[in-house]
Design a protein around this motif. Structure first.
Motif, PDB file in Angstrom:
ATOM      1  N   GLU A  48     -16.711   0.154   0.042  1.00 15.94           N
ATOM      2  CA  GLU A  48     -15.549  -0.710   0.250  1.00 15.94           C
ATOM      3  C   GLU A  48     -15.131  -1.368  -1.063  1.00 15.94           C
ATOM      4  N   GLN A  49     -16.104  -1.873  -1.810  1.00 18.21           N
ATOM      5  CA  GLN A  49     -15.794  -2.502  -3.092  1.00 18.21           C
ATOM      6  C   GLN A  49     -15.215  -1.497  -4.082  1.00 18.21           C
ATOM      7  N   LEU A  50     -15.802  -0.295  -4.118  1.00 18.92           N
ATOM      8  CA  LEU A  50     -15.295   0.742  -5.011  1.00 18.92           C
ATOM      9  C   LEU A  50     -13.869   1.157  -4.632  1.00 18.92           C
ATOM     10  N   ALA A  51     -13.603   1.252  -3.332  1.00 16.60           N
ATOM     11  CA  ALA A  51     -12.265   1.635  -2.869  1.00 16.60           C
ATOM     12  C   ALA A  51     -11.233   0.572  -3.232  1.00 16.60           C
ATOM     13  N   LYS A  52     -11.606  -0.686  -3.135  1.00 20.02           N
ATOM     14  CA  LYS A  52     -10.682  -1.766  -3.521  1.00 20.02           C
ATOM     15  C   LYS A  52     -10.344  -1.679  -4.997  1.00 20.02           C
ATOM     16  N   GLN A  53     -11.345  -1.374  -5.808  1.00 18.45           N
ATOM     17  CA  GLN A  53     -11.094  -1.231  -7.243  1.00 18.45           C
ATOM     18  C   GLN A  53     -10.221  -0.011  -7.522  1.00 18.45           C
ATOM     19  N   ALA A  54     -10.498   1.088  -6.836  1.00 16.78           N
ATOM     20  CA  ALA A  54      -9.761   2.333  -7.071  1.00 16.78           C
ATOM     21  C   ALA A  54      -8.303   2.232  -6.652  1.00 16.78           C
ATOM     22  N   SER A  55      -8.027   1.489  -5.586  1.00 20.49           N
ATOM     23  CA  SER A  55      -6.656   1.409  -5.073  1.00 20.49           C
ATOM     24  C   SER A  55      -5.817   0.381  -5.804  1.00 20.49           C
ATOM     25  N   GLY A  56      -6.430  -0.513  -6.534  1.00 21.85           N
ATOM     26  CA  GLY A  56      -5.686  -1.532  -7.264  1.00 21.85           C
ATOM     27  C   GLY A  56      -5.350  -2.755  -6.439  1.00 21.85           C
ATOM     28  N   GLY A  57      -5.698  -2.771  -5.166  1.00 17.10           N
ATOM     29  CA  GLY A  57      -5.407  -3.912  -4.306  1.00 17.10           C
ATOM     30  C   GLY A  57      -4.026  -3.838  -3.705  1.00 17.10           C
ATOM     31  N   THR A  58      -3.948  -3.885  -2.400  1.00 16.76           N
ATOM     32  CA  THR A  58      -2.667  -3.745  -1.706  1.00 16.76           C
ATOM     33  C   THR A  58      -1.698  -4.859  -2.089  1.00 16.76           C
ATOM     34  N   ILE A  64       3.970  -5.548  -7.296  1.00 14.15           N
ATOM     35  CA  ILE A  64       4.548  -4.744  -8.375  1.00 14.15           C
ATOM     36  C   ILE A  64       5.711  -3.920  -7.838  1.00 14.15           C
ATOM     37  N   GLY A  65       5.508  -3.284  -6.687  1.00 11.18           N
ATOM     38  CA  GLY A  65       6.569  -2.484  -6.080  1.00 11.18           C
ATOM     39  C   GLY A  65       7.769  -3.322  -5.690  1.00 11.18           C
ATOM     40  N   GLY A 103       8.346  -2.796  -2.223  1.00 10.70           N
ATOM     41  CA  GLY A 103       7.066  -3.409  -1.855  1.00 10.70           C
ATOM     42  C   GLY A 103       6.376  -2.655  -0.739  1.00 10.70           C
ATOM     43  N   ALA A 104       7.145  -2.257   0.260  1.00 11.08           N
ATOM     44  CA  ALA A 104       6.561  -1.522   1.387  1.00 11.08           C
ATOM     45  C   ALA A 104       6.025  -0.172   0.932  1.00 11.08           C
ATOM     46  N   LYS A 105       6.779   0.520   0.098  1.00 14.34           N
ATOM     47  CA  LYS A 105       6.345   1.835  -0.393  1.00 14.34           C
ATOM     48  C   LYS A 105       5.072   1.716  -1.220  1.00 14.34           C
ATOM     49  N   GLN A 106       5.051   0.794  -2.149  1.00 11.28           N
ATOM     50  CA  GLN A 106       3.889   0.635  -3.017  1.00 11.28           C
ATOM     51  C   GLN A 106       2.679   0.152  -2.225  1.00 11.28           C
ATOM     52  N   GLY A 107       2.887  -0.731  -1.264  1.00 11.47           N
ATOM     53  CA  GLY A 107       1.790  -1.201  -0.419  1.00 11.47           C
ATOM     54  C   GLY A 107       1.211  -0.081   0.429  1.00 11.47           C
ATOM     55  N   TYR A 108       2.082   0.766   0.967  1.00  9.95           N
ATOM     56  CA  TYR A 108       1.624   1.897   1.772  1.00  9.95           C
ATOM     57  C   TYR A 108       0.795   2.860   0.926  1.00  9.95           C
ATOM     58  N   GLU A 109       1.250   3.131  -0.295  1.00 11.41           N
ATOM     59  CA  GLU A 109       0.508   4.033  -1.173  1.00 11.41           C
ATOM     60  C   GLU A 109      -0.846   3.452  -1.553  1.00 11.41           C
ATOM     61  N   ALA A 110      -0.919   2.154  -1.814  1.00  9.26           N
ATOM     62  CA  ALA A 110      -2.191   1.514  -2.139  1.00  9.26           C
ATOM     63  C   ALA A 110      -3.132   1.567  -0.937  1.00  9.26           C
ATOM     64  N   GLU A 111      -2.590   1.376   0.260  1.00  6.33           N
ATOM     65  CA  GLU A 111      -3.387   1.456   1.492  1.00  6.33           C
ATOM     66  C   GLU A 111      -3.951   2.866   1.662  1.00  6.33           C
ATOM     67  N   HIS A 112      -3.123   3.865   1.420  1.00  2.29           N
ATOM     68  CA  HIS A 112      -3.559   5.266   1.533  1.00  2.29           C
ATOM     69  C   HIS A 112      -4.650   5.572   0.504  1.00  2.29           C
ATOM     70  N   ASP A 113      -4.460   5.108  -0.730  1.00  4.67           N
ATOM     71  CA  ASP A 113      -5.461   5.319  -1.777  1.00  4.67           C
ATOM     72  C   ASP A 113      -6.787   4.652  -1.416  1.00  4.67           C
ATOM     73  N   TYR A 114      -6.706   3.455  -0.829  1.00  5.29           N
ATOM     74  CA  TYR A 114      -7.912   2.728  -0.413  1.00  5.29           C
ATOM     75  C   TYR A 114      -8.690   3.529   0.632  1.00  5.29           C
ATOM     76  N   LYS A 115      -7.999   4.005   1.659  1.00  4.15           N
ATOM     77  CA  LYS A 115      -8.666   4.764   2.727  1.00  4.15           C
ATOM     78  C   LYS A 115      -9.261   6.057   2.189  1.00  4.15           C
ATOM     79  N   ARG A 116      -8.526   6.751   1.348  1.00  5.94           N
ATOM     80  CA  ARG A 116      -9.017   8.015   0.789  1.00  5.94           C
ATOM     81  C   ARG A 116     -10.240   7.779  -0.088  1.00  5.94           C
TER      82      ARG A 116
END
Length: 131
Positions: A48-58, A64-65, A103-116
């Protein structure tokens, strides 16, 4: 007044779209015949911690988006507004729409990166991840 409306649109869109952060999602792990089943809880916490780092934080990615979308939307809205005789209102409307969309697009992509990243980490540690 027009500058204030533009600022409020940008700030509002960033705040509203940045509220959602991962939603408590955890991968479903099938522990049947898993030789590493005793490590599932520890591995989940570490992954979980590694995924948060990898996704950059939703929230960060959403902000940013939202900022980028607001700037692009404001520019496009100002052009459209100039044709109708009110570039300030067009810029404010464009900034709000662009902020929400970006914002919605960038948040969705960060969420997807986190899960992956979370699921990949668990798989790499020898667990069978269902989702």
């Amino acid at each position: 007044m027009k500058k204030s409306a533009l600022s409020m649109a940008i700030i509002g869109s960033a705040l509203l779209t940045g509220c959602y952060s991962y939603g408590g999602w955890k991968p479903t792990v099938d522990s049947y015949n898993d030789p590493n089943a005793y490590r599932i809880n520890q591995d989940m916490a570490e992954c979980e911690q590694l995924a948060k780092q990898a996704s950059g934080g939703t929230a960060k990615e959403t902000a940013i988006g939202a900022g980028t979308g607001a700037l692009i939307g404001a520019a496009g809205g100002a052009v459209v507004g100039a044709f109708t005789g009110n570039p300030g209102a067009g810029a404010a409307i464009g900034a709000a729409a662009g902020g929400f969309g970006g914002g919605a697009k960038q948040g969705y992509e960060a969420e997807h990166d986190y899960k992956r990243a979370y699921a990949t980490c668990m798989r790499n540690r020898g667990h069978r991840v269902v989702n």
